[in-house]
Scaffold this motif. Sequence first.
Motif, PDB file in Angstrom:
ATOM      1  N   ASP A  49       0.842  -1.198   0.000  1.00  0.00           N
ATOM      2  CA  ASP A  49       0.000   0.000   0.000  1.00  0.00           C
ATOM      3  C   ASP A  49       0.879   1.252   0.000  1.00  0.00           C
ATOM      4  OD1 ASP A  49      -2.017   1.873   0.265  1.00  0.00           O
ATOM      5  OD2 ASP A  49      -2.604   1.248   2.287  1.00  0.00           O
ATOM      6  N   ALA A  50       1.600   1.452  -1.095  1.00  0.00           N
ATOM      7  CA  ALA A  50       2.497   2.612  -1.201  1.00  0.00           C
ATOM      8  C   ALA A  50       1.727   3.927  -1.220  1.00  0.00           C
ATOM      9  CB  ALA A  50       3.360   2.494  -2.451  1.00  0.00           C
ATOM     10  N   ALA A  51       0.530   3.929  -1.795  1.00  0.00           N
ATOM     11  CA  ALA A  51      -0.248   5.169  -1.922  1.00  0.00           C
ATOM     12  C   ALA A  51      -0.499   5.820  -0.564  1.00  0.00           C
ATOM     13  CB  ALA A  51      -1.563   4.899  -2.636  1.00  0.00           C
ATOM     14  N   ALA A  52      -0.780   5.012   0.455  1.00  0.00           N
ATOM     15  CA  ALA A  52      -1.037   5.574   1.796  1.00  0.00           C
ATOM     16  C   ALA A  52       0.205   6.255   2.352  1.00  0.00           C
ATOM     17  CB  ALA A  52      -1.511   4.474   2.738  1.00  0.00           C
ATOM     18  N   LEU A  53       1.380   5.696   2.067  1.00  0.00           N
ATOM     19  CA  LEU A  53       2.620   6.306   2.547  1.00  0.00           C
ATOM     20  C   LEU A  53       2.980   7.531   1.716  1.00  0.00           C
ATOM     21  CD1 LEU A  53       4.748   3.105   3.221  1.00  0.00           C
ATOM     22  CD2 LEU A  53       3.298   4.388   4.812  1.00  0.00           C
ATOM     23  N   LEU A  54       2.765   7.457   0.415  1.00  0.00           N
ATOM     24  CA  LEU A  54       3.059   8.599  -0.453  1.00  0.00           C
ATOM     25  C   LEU A  54       2.159   9.790  -0.141  1.00  0.00           C
ATOM     26  CD1 LEU A  54       3.631   6.649  -3.766  1.00  0.00           C
ATOM     27  CD2 LEU A  54       5.368   7.844  -2.399  1.00  0.00           C
ATOM     28  N   ALA A  55       0.976   9.535   0.397  1.00  0.00           N
ATOM     29  CA  ALA A  55       0.058  10.615   0.783  1.00  0.00           C
ATOM     30  C   ALA A  55       0.623  11.461   1.920  1.00  0.00           C
ATOM     31  CB  ALA A  55      -1.300  10.034   1.176  1.00  0.00           C
ATOM     32  N   LEU A  56       1.645  10.953   2.605  1.00  0.00           N
ATOM     33  CA  LEU A  56       2.271  11.701   3.696  1.00  0.00           C
ATOM     34  C   LEU A  56       3.246  12.762   3.191  1.00  0.00           C
ATOM     35  CD1 LEU A  56       3.054   8.669   6.036  1.00  0.00           C
ATOM     36  CD2 LEU A  56       1.208  10.346   6.325  1.00  0.00           C
ATOM     37  N   ALA A  57       3.588  12.727   1.907  1.00  0.00           N
ATOM     38  CA  ALA A  57       4.554  13.677   1.332  1.00  0.00           C
ATOM     39  C   ALA A  57       4.124  15.110   1.614  1.00  0.00           C
ATOM     40  CB  ALA A  57       4.687  13.446  -0.164  1.00  0.00           C
ATOM     41  N   GLY A  58       5.065  15.899   2.071  1.00  0.00           N
ATOM     42  CA  GLY A  58       4.812  17.300   2.383  1.00  0.00           C
ATOM     43  C   GLY A  58       4.305  17.555   3.789  1.00  0.00           C
ATOM     44  N   SER A  59       3.848  16.490   4.470  1.00  0.00           N
ATOM     45  CA  SER A  59       3.315  16.694   5.820  1.00  0.00           C
ATOM     46  C   SER A  59       4.214  16.116   6.910  1.00  0.00           C
ATOM     47  CB  SER A  59       1.906  16.109   5.937  1.00  0.00           C
ATOM     48  OG  SER A  59       1.942  14.706   5.778  1.00  0.00           O
ATOM     49  N   VAL A  60       5.215  15.332   6.525  1.00  0.00           N
ATOM     50  CA  VAL A  60       6.134  14.761   7.518  1.00  0.00           C
ATOM     51  C   VAL A  60       7.582  14.965   7.077  1.00  0.00           C
ATOM     52  CG1 VAL A  60       4.473  13.005   8.261  1.00  0.00           C
ATOM     53  CG2 VAL A  60       6.161  12.430   6.531  1.00  0.00           C
ATOM     54  N   ASP A  61       8.466  15.075   8.052  1.00  0.00           N
ATOM     55  CA  ASP A  61       9.899  15.159   7.779  1.00  0.00           C
ATOM     56  C   ASP A  61      10.540  13.785   7.785  1.00  0.00           C
ATOM     57  OD1 ASP A  61       9.832  17.981   7.657  1.00  0.00           O
ATOM     58  OD2 ASP A  61       9.953  18.088   9.838  1.00  0.00           O
ATOM     59  N   VAL A  62       9.977  12.871   8.559  1.00  0.00           N
ATOM     60  CA  VAL A  62      10.506  11.510   8.641  1.00  0.00           C
ATOM     61  C   VAL A  62       9.367  10.533   8.870  1.00  0.00           C
ATOM     62  CG1 VAL A  62      11.002  11.611  11.124  1.00  0.00           C
ATOM     63  CG2 VAL A  62      12.302  10.048   9.690  1.00  0.00           C
ATOM     64  N   LEU A  63       9.502   9.355   8.244  1.00  0.00           N
ATOM     65  CA  LEU A  63       8.548   8.260   8.406  1.00  0.00           C
ATOM     66  C   LEU A  63       9.319   7.077   8.970  1.00  0.00           C
ATOM     67  CD1 LEU A  63       5.905   6.658   7.871  1.00  0.00           C
ATOM     68  CD2 LEU A  63       6.804   6.221   5.565  1.00  0.00           C
ATOM     69  N   PHE A  64       8.950   6.650  10.167  1.00  0.00           N
ATOM     70  CA  PHE A  64       9.545   5.453  10.751  1.00  0.00           C
ATOM     71  C   PHE A  64       8.727   4.270  10.257  1.00  0.00           C
ATOM     72  CE2 PHE A  64      10.752   8.784  13.796  1.00  0.00           C
ATOM     73  CZ  PHE A  64      12.123   8.675  13.648  1.00  0.00           C
ATOM     74  N   LEU A  65       9.395   3.363   9.566  1.00  0.00           N
ATOM     75  CA  LEU A  65       8.739   2.233   8.930  1.00  0.00           C
ATOM     76  C   LEU A  65       9.012   0.981   9.740  1.00  0.00           C
ATOM     77  CD1 LEU A  65       7.083   1.450   6.457  1.00  0.00           C
ATOM     78  CD2 LEU A  65       9.206   1.284   5.165  1.00  0.00           C
ATOM     79  N   GLY A  66       8.023   0.572  10.541  1.00  0.00           N
ATOM     80  CA  GLY A  66       8.145  -0.601  11.399  1.00  0.00           C
ATOM     81  C   GLY A  66       7.854  -1.867  10.615  1.00  0.00           C
ATOM     82  N   MET A  67       8.872  -2.707  10.450  1.00  0.00           N
ATOM     83  CA  MET A  67       8.805  -3.874   9.577  1.00  0.00           C
ATOM     84  C   MET A  67       8.359  -5.151  10.295  1.00  0.00           C
ATOM     85  SD  MET A  67       9.596  -2.519   6.688  1.00  0.00           S
ATOM     86  CE  MET A  67       9.919  -3.957   5.682  1.00  0.00           C
ATOM     87  N   GLY A  68       7.775  -5.042  11.470  1.00  0.00           N
ATOM     88  CA  GLY A  68       7.353  -6.212  12.233  1.00  0.00           C
ATOM     89  C   GLY A  68       8.331  -6.502  13.348  1.00  0.00           C
ATOM     90  N   ALA A  69       8.467  -7.777  13.689  1.00  0.00           N
ATOM     91  CA  ALA A  69       9.310  -8.169  14.828  1.00  0.00           C
ATOM     92  C   ALA A  69      10.796  -8.040  14.533  1.00  0.00           C
ATOM     93  CB  ALA A  69       8.989  -9.599  15.242  1.00  0.00           C
ATOM     94  N   GLU A  70      11.177  -8.138  13.282  1.00  0.00           N
ATOM     95  CA  GLU A  70      12.595  -8.101  12.903  1.00  0.00           C
ATOM     96  C   GLU A  70      12.888  -6.901  12.014  1.00  0.00           C
ATOM     97  OE1 GLU A  70      14.768 -10.324  14.126  1.00  0.00           O
ATOM     98  OE2 GLU A  70      13.136 -11.313  15.195  1.00  0.00           O
ATOM     99  N   ILE A  71      14.121  -6.478  12.013  1.00  0.00           N
ATOM    100  CA  ILE A  71      14.551  -5.435  11.089  1.00  0.00           C
ATOM    101  C   ILE A  71      14.622  -6.052   9.696  1.00  0.00           C
ATOM    102  CG2 ILE A  71      16.423  -3.875  10.450  1.00  0.00           C
ATOM    103  CD1 ILE A  71      17.209  -3.832  13.420  1.00  0.00           C
ATOM    104  N   ALA A  72      14.038  -5.376   8.725  1.00  0.00           N
ATOM    105  CA  ALA A  72      14.058  -5.843   7.343  1.00  0.00           C
ATOM    106  C   ALA A  72      14.057  -4.621   6.426  1.00  0.00           C
ATOM    107  CB  ALA A  72      12.843  -6.717   7.060  1.00  0.00           C
ATOM    108  N   PHE A  73      14.502  -4.812   5.223  1.00  0.00           N
ATOM    109  CA  PHE A  73      14.471  -3.726   4.254  1.00  0.00           C
ATOM    110  C   PHE A  73      13.156  -3.767   3.493  1.00  0.00           C
ATOM    111  CE2 PHE A  73      19.055  -4.350   4.808  1.00  0.00           C
ATOM    112  CZ  PHE A  73      19.417  -3.047   5.116  1.00  0.00           C
ATOM    113  N   PRO A  74      12.529  -2.608   3.294  1.00  0.00           N
ATOM    114  CA  PRO A  74      11.311  -2.573   2.486  1.00  0.00           C
ATOM    115  C   PRO A  74      11.670  -2.833   1.021  1.00  0.00           C
ATOM    116  CG  PRO A  74      11.961  -0.359   3.122  1.00  0.00           C
ATOM    117  CD  PRO A  74      12.891  -1.293   3.810  1.00  0.00           C
ATOM    118  N   PRO A  75      10.689  -3.164   0.188  1.00  0.00           N
ATOM    119  CA  PRO A  75      10.965  -3.353  -1.234  1.00  0.00           C
ATOM    120  C   PRO A  75      11.614  -2.101  -1.839  1.00  0.00           C
ATOM    121  CG  PRO A  75       8.751  -4.080  -0.699  1.00  0.00           C
ATOM    122  CD  PRO A  75       9.292  -3.392   0.518  1.00  0.00           C
TER     123      PRO A  75
END
Length: 118
Positions: A49-75
Amino acid sequence: MAVMTPTEFLGAVPVDGYGPGFFRVGGTVHRGAIIVTPEGVRPWGGLGDAAALLALAGSVDVLFLGMGAEIAFPPRALTQALEAAGVMAEPMNSPSAARSYNVTLAEGRRVACALIPL
């Protein structure tokens, strides 16, 4: 359930706690993946669901992306789309993302977190 340490948020919505399959935000339990901003919480469709994250453009300086229980790289495509939109995303595990969101929120910065449940 892990409980977050209370602090002063000046009316913004903090992440209060989390556990298997849920997050507690502003005293309310939310099941599944969510996006949290100072204004509130909304469901999130996860990494697809990239659209929901892209909708944050202009309103946030940083987005913390919680990948679940383990650290992982997003696509890579998601990371590139966020960068192109000017959204700085910091991937980490969801507990760390929730804590980082709260600390940054308490500093008065424009921040959001997108959290995948444990």
